[in-house]
Design a protein around this motif. Structure first.
Motif, mmCIF file in Angstrom:
data_model
loop_
_atom_site.group_PDB
_atom_site.id
_atom_site.type_symbol
_atom_site.label_atom_id
_atom_site.label_comp_id
_atom_site.label_asym_id
_atom_site.label_seq_id
_atom_site.Cartn_x
_atom_site.Cartn_y
_atom_site.Cartn_z
ATOM 1 N N VAL A 267 0.867 -1.186 0.000
ATOM 2 C CA VAL A 267 0.000 0.000 0.000
ATOM 3 C C VAL A 267 0.902 1.234 0.000
ATOM 4 O O VAL A 267 1.812 1.342 0.819
ATOM 5 C CB VAL A 267 -0.901 0.025 1.255
ATOM 6 N N ILE A 268 0.651 2.119 -0.940
ATOM 7 C CA ILE A 268 1.427 3.364 -0.969
ATOM 8 C C ILE A 268 0.761 4.414 -0.084
ATOM 9 O O ILE A 268 1.413 5.126 0.669
ATOM 10 C CB ILE A 268 1.570 3.882 -2.421
ATOM 11 N N ASN A 269 -0.559 4.466 -0.135
ATOM 12 C CA ASN A 269 -1.253 5.459 0.701
ATOM 13 C C ASN A 269 -2.750 5.174 0.698
ATOM 14 O O ASN A 269 -3.252 4.437 -0.152
ATOM 15 C CB ASN A 269 -0.998 6.875 0.174
ATOM 16 N N LEU A 270 -3.413 5.756 1.654
ATOM 17 C CA LEU A 270 -4.880 5.665 1.721
ATOM 18 C C LEU A 270 -5.399 7.037 2.148
ATOM 19 O O LEU A 270 -4.887 7.631 3.099
ATOM 20 C CB LEU A 270 -5.294 4.614 2.753
ATOM 21 N N GLN A 271 -6.375 7.534 1.418
ATOM 22 C CA GLN A 271 -6.999 8.822 1.770
ATOM 23 C C GLN A 271 -8.508 8.675 1.646
ATOM 24 O O GLN A 271 -8.991 7.933 0.786
ATOM 25 C CB GLN A 271 -6.521 9.927 0.825
ATOM 26 N N PHE A 272 -9.224 9.409 2.480
ATOM 27 C CA PHE A 272 -10.681 9.268 2.468
ATOM 28 C C PHE A 272 -11.329 10.339 1.591
ATOM 29 O O PHE A 272 -11.021 11.516 1.705
ATOM 30 C CB PHE A 272 -11.227 9.330 3.889
ATOM 31 N N MET A 273 -12.207 9.868 0.725
ATOM 32 C CA MET A 273 -12.926 10.779 -0.171
ATOM 33 C C MET A 273 -14.194 11.277 0.507
ATOM 34 O O MET A 273 -14.528 12.449 0.416
ATOM 35 C CB MET A 273 -13.286 10.029 -1.459
ATOM 36 N N ASP A 274 -14.890 10.390 1.214
ATOM 37 C CA ASP A 274 -16.157 10.771 1.825
ATOM 38 C C ASP A 274 -16.461 9.857 3.005
ATOM 39 O O ASP A 274 -16.266 8.647 2.912
ATOM 40 C CB ASP A 274 -17.289 10.667 0.784
ATOM 41 N N GLN A 275 -16.887 10.429 4.088
ATOM 42 C CA GLN A 275 -17.306 9.636 5.251
ATOM 43 C C GLN A 275 -18.209 10.489 6.128
ATOM 44 O O GLN A 275 -18.101 11.710 6.129
ATOM 45 C CB GLN A 275 -16.088 9.125 6.027
ATOM 46 N N LYS A 276 -19.112 9.839 6.827
ATOM 47 C CA LYS A 276 -20.023 10.572 7.707
ATOM 48 C C LYS A 276 -20.020 9.922 9.089
ATOM 49 O O LYS A 276 -21.055 9.807 9.740
ATOM 50 C CB LYS A 276 -21.437 10.593 7.123
ATOM 51 N N GLU A 277 -18.837 9.456 9.511
ATOM 52 C CA GLU A 277 -18.734 8.817 10.824
ATOM 53 C C GLU A 277 -18.795 9.868 11.934
ATOM 54 O O GLU A 277 -18.727 11.070 11.673
ATOM 55 C CB GLU A 277 -17.427 8.016 10.913
ATOM 56 N N THR A 278 -18.899 9.406 13.184
ATOM 57 C CA THR A 278 -19.035 10.323 14.318
ATOM 58 C C THR A 278 -17.806 11.217 14.439
ATOM 59 O O THR A 278 -16.693 10.700 14.586
ATOM 60 C CB THR A 278 -19.172 9.536 15.637
ATOM 61 N N PRO A 279 -17.983 12.545 14.387
ATOM 62 C CA PRO A 279 -16.830 13.433 14.582
ATOM 63 C C PRO A 279 -16.162 13.143 15.926
ATOM 64 O O PRO A 279 -16.834 12.980 16.938
ATOM 65 C CB PRO A 279 -17.446 14.833 14.574
ATOM 66 N N GLY A 280 -14.851 13.054 15.903
ATOM 67 C CA GLY A 280 -14.118 12.795 17.143
ATOM 68 C C GLY A 280 -13.925 11.321 17.432
ATOM 69 O O GLY A 280 -13.079 10.948 18.234
ATOM 70 N N LEU A 281 -14.723 10.470 16.784
ATOM 71 C CA LEU A 281 -14.556 9.022 16.979
ATOM 72 C C LEU A 281 -14.260 8.393 15.608
ATOM 73 O O LEU A 281 -13.134 8.395 15.171
ATOM 74 C CB LEU A 281 -15.806 8.430 17.636
ATOM 75 N N GLY A 282 -15.298 7.879 14.953
ATOM 76 C CA GLY A 282 -15.074 7.231 13.658
ATOM 77 C C GLY A 282 -14.472 8.163 12.629
ATOM 78 O O GLY A 282 -13.677 7.748 11.779
ATOM 79 N N ALA A 283 -14.828 9.439 12.707
ATOM 80 C CA ALA A 283 -14.324 10.399 11.714
ATOM 81 C C ALA A 283 -12.821 10.613 11.834
ATOM 82 O O ALA A 283 -12.207 11.221 10.955
ATOM 83 C CB ALA A 283 -15.060 11.730 11.844
ATOM 84 N N ARG A 284 -12.232 10.091 12.906
ATOM 85 C CA ARG A 284 -10.776 10.232 13.047
ATOM 86 C C ARG A 284 -10.018 9.389 12.021
ATOM 87 O O ARG A 284 -8.799 9.502 11.927
ATOM 88 C CB ARG A 284 -10.350 9.846 14.473
ATOM 89 N N VAL A 285 -10.731 8.563 11.261
ATOM 90 C CA VAL A 285 -10.054 7.805 10.193
ATOM 91 C C VAL A 285 -9.383 8.748 9.198
ATOM 92 O O VAL A 285 -8.435 8.357 8.528
ATOM 93 C CB VAL A 285 -11.021 6.863 9.417
#
Lengths: 229, 202
Positions: free
Chosen positions: A122-140
């Motif tokens: 894997v060279i890299n991973l970046q998130f295009m879109d997510q609606k996880e919980t800010p401060g928890l899941g959104a920390r991805v």
């Protein structure tokens, strides 16, 4: 006219709908260009970060130029649908990247995963879109989390659902493992689930797609976004 | 007829604050207050919608058939909410990615229809605009207060800026990120406000 009469009520409703509907249409039309520009900038920014492309500045045109000059669109297709992505053909920096996605804890998560052409690393991973919980899941989306994926070795010899491991594993030092997020176990598990599922699809489809691309070679710079995924 | 603009403003901001006193708009108070930036945009959306909806309804109040007045109010509210959503999406796309679903839900925010029914449908446009503005700002001020406390406790930041000497005193308090954290803060602030700030009408 009598305000209680059906004719007045109907005429009033028709007038209200017409006037306010037209107002919305005007605002929507006036911002169409800006919305399209924002969306293109977001996508180009994510792809530039995912492929670790050099970008001359921070303007939308700089990101667009970086994508155009370095990446060629690449689409994989099977019965389940399309996986859109790019391949980087810059000598010495060859890579393939795909927009993969799946259901997170709240809603669909989309991420751009970039790998070496042999899909080993894997060279890299970046998130295009997510609606996880800010401060928890959104920390991805935080750098400390996405940076963990850089250089991870995909385990093609192991179980199909553990090409990459997000969270605890029997061997914490495994080359295909990254730390999950404390307090966001479901998001971490969902991420691992769809990453592994999509990696398996990519491995099955990529050779044919690369063979087709080699038969009709594309040149970076000729790609014209919005063909982008 | 409405009394002075000063009283209307004071009522919306303090005396009849929509959250402390009327207990309206609680859903979004819980949903978007984990970051101050998100809260400010939500506050802008609600204030913009409440003010302009009240103004428009007051302007049309003599022409709206009584039987369909609530349908008309919903249409007007929905239009302004759509305008807000388009504006936030165009001007602050990153914020929209976080609060987008909640912006659409402004349509169901009880404050807006509450003010339309209780005030705008019986008053002139300008006082109604001030009333909508005051209630929107009253709502925003409470949400920002909750958001500041939650963001500090959750992330150790305010508006994304880290507080000084963070490593010495701060530890992330996970529950403050989640809706229960907002419940606790809202309850504590409401208690304090009702006990100290708002004079009970006897």
């Amino acid at each position: 006219m009598n305000k209680k009469s059906p004719a007045y009520v109907l005429a009033f409703m028709a007038a209200i709908c017409l006037v306010f509907g037209a107002a919305i249409a005007v605002v929507n039309y006036a911002t169409l260009g800006l919305l399209a520009k924002n969306e293109a900038l977001h996508r180009n920014t994510v792809w530039c970060r995912a492929f670790l492309l050099p970008v001359a500045g921070n303007a939308a045109e700089d990101y667009q130029r970086a994508v155009d000059e370095n990446l060629v669109p690449l689409t994989l297709q099977d019965a389940a649908g399309e996986i859109k992505g790019y391949r980087r053909i810059t000598p010495g920096h060859e890579a393939v990247g795909f927009l993969v996605g799946g259901l997170g804890f709240w809603d669909r998560i989309e991420a751009a995963i970039v790998l070496t052409p042999d899909l080993r690393e894997v060279i890299n991973l970046q998130f295009m879109d997510q609606k996880e919980t800010p401060g928890l899941g959104a920390r991805v989306t935080e750098e400390w989390f996405t940076d963990q994926f850089k250089g991870r070795i995909v385990d093609w010899d192991g179980p199909a659902d553990a090409r990459l491991i997000v969270g605890p594993a029997p061997n914490p030092q495994a080359a295909n493992r990254v730390d999950g997020i404390t307090g966001a176990t479901q998001t971490s598990m969902a991420l691992a689930r769809f990453l592994n599922s999509e990696l398996n699809r990519i491995r099955a489809l990529l050779p044919a797609a690369l063979a087709t691309a080699a038969a009709a070679p594309a040149t970076a710079g000729e790609s014209t976004l919005p063909q982008e995924p | 007829m409405a009394s002075s603009y000063g009283k209307i403003l004071k009522d919306g901001l303090v005396t009849e604050n929509p959250i402390f006193r009327q207990v309206l708009g609680i859903c979004s108070a819980l949903a978007v207050t984990n970051l101050v930036t998100n809260t400010l945009y939500m506050g802008f959306g609600v204030t913009f919608t409440t003010a302009l909806t009240s103004f428009t309804i007051a302007l049309l109040r003599n022409y709206i058939p009584v039987r369909i007045r609530m349908i008309v109010q919903v249409i007007i509210i929905a239009v302004y909410v759509m305008v807000v959503e388009i504006l936030i999406k165009a001007l602050a796309p990153d914020v929209h990615r976080f609060i987008g679903p909640y912006v659409g839900l402004i349509i169901t925010n009880c404050i807006i229809m509450g003010r339309a029914e209780a005030f705008a449908s019986q008053n002139k446009p300008l006082p109604s605009l001030v009333d909508g503005l005051a209630n929107g700002l009253g709502y925003t001020s409470v949400l920002v207060a909750i958001a500041v406390i939650r963001e500090i406790m959750s992330f150790g930041t305010v508006l994304g800026y880290k507080l000084p000497a963070l490593d010495l005193w701060w530890h992330p308090w996970t529950i403050m990120v989640m809706p229960p954290g907002a419940f606790f803060m809202l309850a504590i602030l409401t208690w304090m406000a009702r006990a100290r700030l708002v004079k009970e009408v006897k």
